[in-house]
Write a protein that holds these residues in place. Structure first.
Motif, short mmCIF file in Angstrom:
data_model
loop_
_atom_site.label_atom_id
_atom_site.label_comp_id
_atom_site.label_asym_id
_atom_site.label_seq_id
_atom_site.Cartn_x
_atom_site.Cartn_y
_atom_site.Cartn_z
N ALA A 164 40.90 35.16 25.83
CA ALA A 164 41.46 36.64 25.32
C ALA A 164 41.32 37.56 26.56
O ALA A 164 42.07 38.53 27.21
CB ALA A 164 40.53 37.16 24.36
N TRP A 165 40.24 37.06 27.64
CA TRP A 165 40.20 37.85 28.95
C TRP A 165 41.32 37.52 29.51
O TRP A 165 42.06 38.52 30.34
CB TRP A 165 38.74 37.34 29.52
N ALA A 166 41.76 36.23 29.66
CA ALA A 166 42.74 36.14 30.57
C ALA A 166 43.94 36.70 30.25
O ALA A 166 44.83 37.01 31.01
CB ALA A 166 42.90 34.41 30.58
N ASN A 167 44.28 36.79 29.00
CA ASN A 167 45.36 37.40 28.30
C ASN A 167 45.37 38.79 28.79
O ASN A 167 46.54 39.50 29.04
CB ASN A 167 45.74 37.26 26.97
N THR A 171 48.11 41.25 31.08
CA THR A 171 48.77 42.37 30.51
C THR A 171 48.19 43.74 31.10
O THR A 171 48.65 44.79 30.65
CB THR A 171 48.77 42.53 29.20
N ASP A 172 47.29 43.72 32.07
CA ASP A 172 46.28 45.17 32.45
C ASP A 172 47.54 45.76 33.28
O ASP A 172 48.39 45.19 33.97
CB ASP A 172 45.47 44.64 33.17
N ILE A 175 46.19 45.35 37.55
CA ILE A 175 46.38 44.15 38.01
C ILE A 175 47.22 43.03 37.58
O ILE A 175 47.56 42.02 37.94
CB ILE A 175 44.88 43.62 38.26
N GLY A 176 47.91 43.45 36.44
CA GLY A 176 48.77 42.55 35.80
C GLY A 176 50.31 42.64 35.74
O GLY A 176 50.65 43.35 36.65
N GLY A 177 50.93 42.25 34.82
CA GLY A 177 52.35 42.48 34.65
C GLY A 177 52.95 41.91 36.07
O GLY A 177 52.72 40.47 36.20
#
Length: 249
Positions: A164-167, A171-172, A175-177
């Motif tokens: 769940a942390w990795a997901n 999506t953050d 830092i994600g996307g």
């Protein structure tokens, strides 16, 4: 002629003889009665008092013990069996009692039983009145059946948490996307530069390396390291890695 007819006939004959003898029947009647009584008995009904008593044992039985008597060997064997039964009962009674101190063994071969667990289990087993064998069965069941299932569920739950942390990182917004791959590269660069090998291995094995806050931290360090130079008014030169990590100006 049946027995009753014979008796009547004898009575009549006796009466006639008494009349002729002038009253002598009074002395002879008892004798006749005795004869009649004897005659009335069946031939095979002999008084027990008239039978001879035989006390002699049959030949060959003279050396045999009388009924109820036992040989010394039999008595010794019975005593041995009785002593063994008493010893077995004493051992069983002793084993069934609550021991002064439980001797627990680890259910896992080659490991010592945890002292803290023994301290917790001892009063419980004592309150239940368990002997050492019964208490050890509880230890074995817990160690071989219950504990492995608890650990498996904990590992499964932890795996779901790290996933769940990795997901969340992917999506953050920060830092994600689309910037996920580049940011992860920056975080990896910071880890390779500053983190000891043991820390990197620990973060990977435990899954803590997926924690969003930890990833953000190393991404920021990686970005600071990637800047060619940062001219600072108080130094007149580049910021060192220590400045980036520990916030020195």
């Amino acid at each position: 002629m049946n027995l009753f007819e014979r008796l009547v006939l004898r009575r009549l004959q006796s009466a006639d003889a008494g009349a002729e003898a002038g009253g002598a029947a009074g002395t002879e009647a008892p004798a006749a009665s005795a004869v009649e009584a004897s005659a009335d008995k069946p031939a095979d009904q002999t008084s027990a008092a008239d039978k001879p008593v035989t006390t002699d044992k049959p030949a060959g039985d003279a050396d045999k013990p009388a009924a109820g008597d036992k040989t010394p060997e039999q008595l010794a064997q019975e005593k041995e069996l009785a002593d063994k039964a008493a010893a077995d009962k004493e051992a069983k009674d002793k084993a069934d009692k609550v021991p002064e101190k439980y001797e627990f063994k680890s259910p896992v071969e080659g490991q010592e039983f945890d002292a803290e667990m023994a301290a917790v289990l001892d009063p419980v087993a004592r309150e239940l009145g368990l002997n050492n064998e019964q208490a050890q069965k509880l230890v074995d069941i817990y160690g071989k059946e219950i504990l492995p299932k608890i650990e498996a569920r904990q590992q499964e739950s932890w795996a779901k948490q790290t996933e769940a942390w990795a997901n969340e990182v992917k999506t953050d917004k920060e830092i994600g996307g689309d910037a996920f791959d580049a940011n992860i590269g920056l975080a990896q660069k910071a880890l390779d530069t500053f983190a000891p090998a043991g820390l990197r291995e620990y973060l990977e094995n435990t899954g803590l390396g997926n924690h969003p806050d930890l990833v953000r931290c190393f991404v920021k360090v990686g970005k600071a390291m990637s800047e060619d130079s940062m001219i600072m008014p108080n130094t007149g030169g580049q910021r060192s890695a220590a400045d980036v990590l520990y916030g020195k100006n």
